[in-house]
Scaffold this active site. Structure first.
Site, PDB file in Angstrom:
ATOM      1  N   GLY A 134      16.599  20.212  18.238  1.00 15.99           N
ATOM      2  CA  GLY A 134      15.149  20.310  18.015  1.00 15.99           C
ATOM      3  C   GLY A 134      14.377  20.801  19.215  1.00 15.99           C
ATOM      4  O   GLY A 134      14.520  21.948  19.634  1.00 15.99           O
ATOM      5  N   LYS A 205      25.935  22.246  14.416  1.00 15.29           N
ATOM      6  CA  LYS A 205      25.343  22.482  15.740  1.00 15.29           C
ATOM      7  C   LYS A 205      26.436  22.788  16.764  1.00 15.29           C
ATOM      8  O   LYS A 205      26.275  23.657  17.619  1.00 15.29           O
ATOM      9  CB  LYS A 205      24.524  21.264  16.177  1.00 15.29           C
ATOM     10  CG  LYS A 205      23.288  21.061  15.315  1.00 15.29           C
ATOM     11  CD  LYS A 205      22.676  19.694  15.532  1.00 15.29           C
ATOM     12  CE  LYS A 205      21.413  19.513  14.706  1.00 15.29           C
ATOM     13  NZ  LYS A 205      20.960  18.122  14.671  1.00 15.29           N
ATOM     14  N   GLY A 302      11.905  16.267  14.190  1.00 16.03           N
ATOM     15  CA  GLY A 302      10.506  15.884  14.027  1.00 16.03           C
ATOM     16  C   GLY A 302       9.624  17.117  14.018  1.00 16.03           C
ATOM     17  O   GLY A 302       9.970  18.148  14.596  1.00 16.03           O
TER      18      GLY A 302
HETATM   19  N1  LIG Z   1      12.696  18.567  10.142  1.00 20.89           N
HETATM   20  C1  LIG Z   1      13.209  18.577  11.347  1.00 20.89           C
HETATM   21  O1  LIG Z   1      12.971  17.664  12.157  1.00 20.89           O
HETATM   22  C2  LIG Z   1      14.089  19.706  11.792  1.00 20.89           C
HETATM   23  C3  LIG Z   1      14.650  19.701  13.091  1.00 20.89           C
HETATM   24  C4  LIG Z   1      15.422  20.794  13.512  1.00 20.89           C
HETATM   25  C5  LIG Z   1      15.654  21.831  12.642  1.00 20.89           C
HETATM   26  N2  LIG Z   1      15.137  21.789  11.376  1.00 20.89           N
HETATM   27  C6  LIG Z   1      15.411  22.900  10.488  1.00 20.89           C
HETATM   28  O2  LIG Z   1      14.179  23.522  10.157  1.00 20.89           O
HETATM   29  C7  LIG Z   1      14.253  24.082   8.847  1.00 20.89           C
HETATM   30  C8  LIG Z   1      13.086  23.568   8.007  1.00 20.89           C
HETATM   31  O3  LIG Z   1      13.162  22.166   7.937  1.00 20.89           O
HETATM   32  P1  LIG Z   1      11.963  21.286   7.305  1.00 20.89           P
HETATM   33  O4  LIG Z   1      12.272  19.880   7.666  1.00 20.89           O
HETATM   34  O5  LIG Z   1      10.648  21.864   7.673  1.00 20.89           O
HETATM   35  O6  LIG Z   1      12.211  21.510   5.743  1.00 20.89           O
HETATM   36  P2  LIG Z   1      11.225  21.157   4.530  1.00 20.89           P
HETATM   37  O7  LIG Z   1      10.211  20.170   4.968  1.00 20.89           O
HETATM   38  O8  LIG Z   1      12.111  20.845   3.374  1.00 20.89           O
HETATM   39  O9  LIG Z   1      10.474  22.541   4.235  1.00 20.89           O
HETATM   40  C9  LIG Z   1      11.088  23.637   3.641  1.00 20.89           C
HETATM   41  C10 LIG Z   1      10.025  24.646   3.266  1.00 20.89           C
HETATM   42  O10 LIG Z   1      10.664  25.799   2.714  1.00 20.89           O
HETATM   43  C11 LIG Z   1      10.024  26.155   1.489  1.00 20.89           C
HETATM   44  N3  LIG Z   1      11.019  26.755   0.599  1.00 20.89           N
HETATM   45  C12 LIG Z   1      12.182  26.219   0.169  1.00 20.89           C
HETATM   46  N4  LIG Z   1      12.840  27.089  -0.636  1.00 20.89           N
HETATM   47  C13 LIG Z   1      12.079  28.194  -0.686  1.00 20.89           C
HETATM   48  C14 LIG Z   1      12.203  29.434  -1.342  1.00 20.89           C
HETATM   49  N5  LIG Z   1      13.247  29.724  -2.113  1.00 20.89           N
HETATM   50  N6  LIG Z   1      11.233  30.349  -1.172  1.00 20.89           N
HETATM   51  C15 LIG Z   1      10.129  30.080  -0.422  1.00 20.89           C
HETATM   52  N7  LIG Z   1       9.968  28.920   0.237  1.00 20.89           N
HETATM   53  C16 LIG Z   1      10.921  27.994   0.089  1.00 20.89           C
HETATM   54  C17 LIG Z   1       9.461  24.874   0.929  1.00 20.89           C
HETATM   55  O11 LIG Z   1       8.403  25.199   0.061  1.00 20.89           O
HETATM   56  P3  LIG Z   1       7.562  24.055  -0.691  1.00 20.89           P
HETATM   57  O12 LIG Z   1       6.879  23.285   0.402  1.00 20.89           O
HETATM   58  O13 LIG Z   1       6.609  24.790  -1.544  1.00 20.89           O
HETATM   59  O14 LIG Z   1       8.558  23.226  -1.444  1.00 20.89           O
HETATM   60  C18 LIG Z   1       9.029  24.151   2.212  1.00 20.89           C
HETATM   61  O15 LIG Z   1       7.718  24.538   2.569  1.00 20.89           O
HETATM   62  C19 LIG Z   1      15.635  23.704   8.314  1.00 20.89           C
HETATM   63  O16 LIG Z   1      16.548  24.754   8.552  1.00 20.89           O
HETATM   64  C20 LIG Z   1      16.024  22.498   9.158  1.00 20.89           C
HETATM   65  O17 LIG Z   1      17.425  22.330   9.285  1.00 20.89           O
HETATM   66  C21 LIG Z   1      14.358  20.768  10.940  1.00 20.89           C
END
Ligand SMILES: NC(=O)c1ccc[n+]([C@@H]2O[C@H](COP(=O)([O-])OP(=O)(O)OC[C@H]3O[C@@H](n4cnc5c(N)ncnc54)[C@H](OP(=O)(O)O)[C@@H]3O)[C@@H](O)[C@H]2O)c1
Length: 435
Positions: A134, A205, A302
């Protein structure tokens, strides 16, 4: 002032953090790079969903291609997650000559080769700081800070959920299932926790880190992966007797002829810096030839910590665009320069081991266990036996053994043999010891 156009794919946790950070710090960022970062379009799955940040709804669309193809978008930021359709979107962006920033470790671990090759061919940047640990600027430290050095070994706590669960089990002496349920209620673990607690998130990772550190290709299937589910509160008690703590480790070692990769819970000495990395925090210890040991620590997930990493990539790409230079060669190592060194077969990995047996408390039991270990050429270092409260039919005992360094293949054969011994009445528990 010049503007750099960004197209955001995804407005979930991280996407919202990115929009907030770019809004809150817009002037400072513009002053630092001499241009405005302009989030022109945002693609989502459901346009009407409530969002974590205030966004002009006119910028939101469900038509992902229209964002990727927008001629005023120079940087596509992929924050959708998962392999499909993220892979197709990223490849399309690259083919369109857009620079790409992604936080998607699953995508890079599975399709990194193809994506980096495409970026190299098209001459665009691809940055992925947020994909590992992160907000900790680890990729940048490895890629740039240690660019002149030779990395030999890396030990990382790269999954915050696993570290949180093990930390609380150690502190409270409560079983895995109870702490997992608490973690889910507190939002530190997903409803389906398997990616985290079974080690696969850490393996994704580690695949990225190993390619970056050692210039080799690693498939997740080549990594020895073991999760946390079988660790019991009593194991922390025994770890303490040996001056150790239990941590969820990802390990990569360069052996010259081949490279070792593994993800599993490990007993590590409590004086190691990694032992002090607790709760949801991440920590990575790196050993490199010229610098020696170095350590990287911080929040591995986060909304805002991850957004910091994503925006730092956007800023780096923007600087490249403004300076007309591409610094973002994938991994700072062209794919064609990757070496074809093998990944060490899991059976050939070596470790010390902690074994916990539940046995019938009768004379001769230790000799039977020792016979199996001896048959596999595994020497013991420490043996203790504790009687348990007697039941109506038999008295049971716990036997704890630590071994000298042994091969994984021999240990797995020994485990299969223990399961067939009538005196061993429960599954033998194993934790690797990393000194
Ligand atoms: N969360 C963390 O702390 C964290 C940390 C490090 C890395 N990451 C990485 O960051 C990335 C995003 O994580 P996140 O936690 O933000 O995920 P998330 O909250 O599930 O958000 C995913 C977003 O992508 C959109 N989406 C999904 N499928 C789609 C499609 N086919 N076309 C257009 N939009 C689409 C969703 O739209 P809707 O909102 O309309 O459903 C949502 O806005 C991932 O690769 C994750 O591994 C996350």
């Amino acid at each position: 002032m010049r503007a750099i156009g960004v197209g955001l794919l995804g407005l979930g946790n991280v996407g919202a953090g990115v929009v907030k950070l770019l809004d809150d710090n817009a002037d400072a960022i513009a002053a630092r790079i001499g241009a405005k970062i302009d989030v022109r379009r945002i693609a989502v799955r459901a346009a009407d969903k409530p969002r974590l940040v205030d966004v002009d709804r006119g910028r939101i669309t469900t038509d992902v291609e229209s964002v990727i193809d927008d001629p005023q978008v120079q940087i596509v930021v992929e924050l959708i997650g998962g392999e499909t359709p993220a892979r197709e979107f990223v490849l399309r962006a690259i083919e369109n000559g857009k620079h790409v920033v992604t936080a998607n470790k699953a995508l890079l671990a599975a399709h990194g080769d193809r994506i980096f090759e495409a970026a190299e061919r098209r001459g665009v940047d691809i940055f992925y700081e947020a994909s590992v640990c992160g907000g900790v600027p680890l990729i940048r430290a490895l890629r740039d800070g240690l660019a002149s050095d030779k990395i030999e070994e890396l030990h990382g706590i790269v999954n915050g959920t696993s570290n949180y669960i093990l930390t609380r089990m150690a502190q409270e002496g409560r079983p895995f299932g109870e702490i997992l349920a608490d973690a889910q209620a507190a939002g530190y673990a997903e409803a389906d926790p398997s990616l985290d607690v079974d080690g696969w998130d850490a393996a994704h990772k580690l695949a990225i880190l190993t390619s970056l550190c050692f210039g080799v290709r690693v498939r997740v299937e080549q990594i020895l992966v073991e999760g946390l589910r079988e660790i019991a509160p009593v194991d922390f008690h025994h770890a303490k007797r040996f001056g150790c703590v239990i941590k969820p480790l990802a390990i990569a070692r360069d052996h010259g002829a081949d490279v070792e990769v593994r993800v599993h819970p490990a007993m590590i000495p409590e004086h190691r810096m990694l032992a002090t990395v607790t709760g949801v925090f991440n920590g990575v210890w790196v050993s490199s030839q010229a610098l020696g040991p170095s350590m990287y620590y911080g929040r591995g997930a986060g909304m805002m910590p991850t957004a910091v990493a994503v925006v730092s990539d956007v800023i780096e790409v923007a600087r490249d665009i403004l300076g007309q230079a591409s610094s973002g060669l994938p991994l700072r190592l062209r794919i064609r320069d990757w070496q074809d060194r093998p990944i060490r077969e899991t059976g050939l990995l070596e470790s010390r081991y902690y074994l916990r047996f539940t046995v019938v408390d009768k004379p001769g039991v230790l000799a039977q266990i020792d016979g199996v270990l001896g048959g596999e050429g595994i020497a013991t270092r420490d043996v203790t036996q504790h009687a348990e409260a007697p039941s109506a039919t038999e008295t049971r005992a716990t036997v704890v053994i630590t071994t000298q360094v042994a091969r994984e293949r021999n240990m797995q054969r020994a485990l299969a043999a223990f399961a067939k011994l009538p005196c061993v009445v429960d599954k033998t528990r194993l934790i690797r010891i990393v000194d």
